[in-house]
Design a protein around this motif. Structure first.
Motif, short mmCIF file in Angstrom:
data_model
loop_
_atom_site.label_atom_id
_atom_site.label_comp_id
_atom_site.label_asym_id
_atom_site.label_seq_id
_atom_site.Cartn_x
_atom_site.Cartn_y
_atom_site.Cartn_z
N LEU A 1 -21.35 -4.18 -4.89
CA LEU A 1 -21.81 -2.80 -4.98
C LEU A 1 -22.20 -2.47 -6.42
CD1 LEU A 1 -21.87 -0.66 -2.81
CD2 LEU A 1 -19.55 -0.01 -3.44
N ARG B 1 -19.11 -5.29 -1.79
CA ARG B 1 -19.80 -4.17 -1.13
C ARG B 1 -19.27 -3.87 0.28
NH1 ARG B 1 -24.81 -2.11 -1.39
NH2 ARG B 1 -25.53 -3.62 -2.91
N ARG B 2 -19.14 -4.93 1.09
CA ARG B 2 -18.92 -4.71 2.52
C ARG B 2 -17.64 -3.94 2.81
NH1 ARG B 2 -19.58 -9.63 6.54
NH2 ARG B 2 -17.67 -9.01 7.59
N GLU C 1 -17.99 -0.23 1.88
CA GLU C 1 -18.88 0.52 2.77
C GLU C 1 -18.25 0.71 4.15
OE1 GLU C 1 -23.18 -0.28 0.68
OE2 GLU C 1 -22.71 -1.45 2.47
N TYR D 1 -23.97 6.33 -5.25
CA TYR D 1 -23.20 7.30 -4.45
C TYR D 1 -22.98 8.55 -5.29
CZ TYR D 1 -21.96 3.50 -1.29
OH TYR D 1 -22.00 2.46 -0.40
#
Ligand code: ADP
Ligand code: 5GP
Length: 204
Positions: free
Chosen positions: A71, A85-86, A89, A114
């Motif tokens: 991210l 990232r995963r 999220e 964000y």
């Protein structure tokens, strides 16, 4: 109720107490989840893979960057660090709150992606106390401590880009201030199903 997780990002100079504040927060508040970063830094004595960090090689890190699996990422004091990232999220989509303890470069990348995230800057009560904490932590040699202290002046210049400052003098007070920030954030209209209130209408 609109289910949206909040993304809370803590940064600040090394030794300010970010890790300590994060641990206290997740112990007191089981509904906020701490993201575990990947790093190319060598583990310190007692640090565990998958608990403190995912310790990976430079090649593995580069592969994660190339595959857009991070991210945000940054080079901090000669090592690379990044936020997977995963996991983040997925938690946010599930309406879970996520806590990131990352450096300033990373925090500013997150703010761009964000804008709803909350950036909290943790400062020590004084520069002398910061030095004392780095020494008493006992995890870094003199050269590493010097390197980290040499970055502090530049790091403090970035404070105006943050949403909140928390002075970590008394730990309990600092943790309570971060909790108060979370509580206030959750009172924002965007976390409510406003339709419900609009439908109430008048009683007359
Ligand atoms: P960071 O994660 O910001 O590098 P740490 O959480 O590792 O900092 O804290 C650095 C050192 O300071 C640790 O030894 C920790 O126990 C100590 N410490 C953290 N917060 C406080 C506090 N409020 N008062 C005294 N010591 C603290
Ligand atoms: P340490 O080596 O003391 O664990 O961490 C050094 C610095 O790297 C700290 O400022 C910490 O917040 C930052 N850091 C840890 N994980 C990440 C990450 O995933 N991304 C970024 N940008 N910084 C990180």
């Amino acid at each position: 109720m609109v289910k949206k997780g909040i993304l809370l990002v803590l940064s600040g100079p090394s030794g300010a107490g970010k890790g300590t504040v994060c641990q206290a927060l997740i112990q007191d508040n089981s509904s906020i989840h701490l993201s575990i970063s990947v790093t190319t830094r060598a583990p310190r004595p007692g640090e565990q893979h998958g608990k403190n960090y995912f310790f990976i090689s430079r090649e593995e890190f580069e592969q994660m960057v190339a595959q857009d699996q991070l991210l945000e990422w940054a080079k901090v004091y000669d090592n690379y660090y990044g936020t997977p990232r995963r996991w983040v999220e997925e938690k946010l989509v599930q309406g879970e709150d996520v806590l990131l303890e990352i450096d300033i470069q990373g925090a500013l990348q997150i703010k761009k992606k964000y804008p709803d995230c909350i950036l909290v800057f943790i400062v020590p009560p004084s520069i002398n106390e910061l030095q004392a904490r780095l020494i008493s932590r006992g995890t870094d040699c003199d050269d590493v401590i010097k390197r980290r202290l040499s970055c502090v002046e530049g790091e403090l210049q970035e404070i105006p880009k943050y949403d909140f400052i928390v002075v970590n003098d008394k730990l309990e007070e600092a943790v309570n201030e971060v909790k108060a920030i979370i509580t206030a954030e959750k009172c924002r209209p965007k976390y409510f199903d406003l339709q419900k209130y609009l439908q109430w209408g008048g009683l007359s």
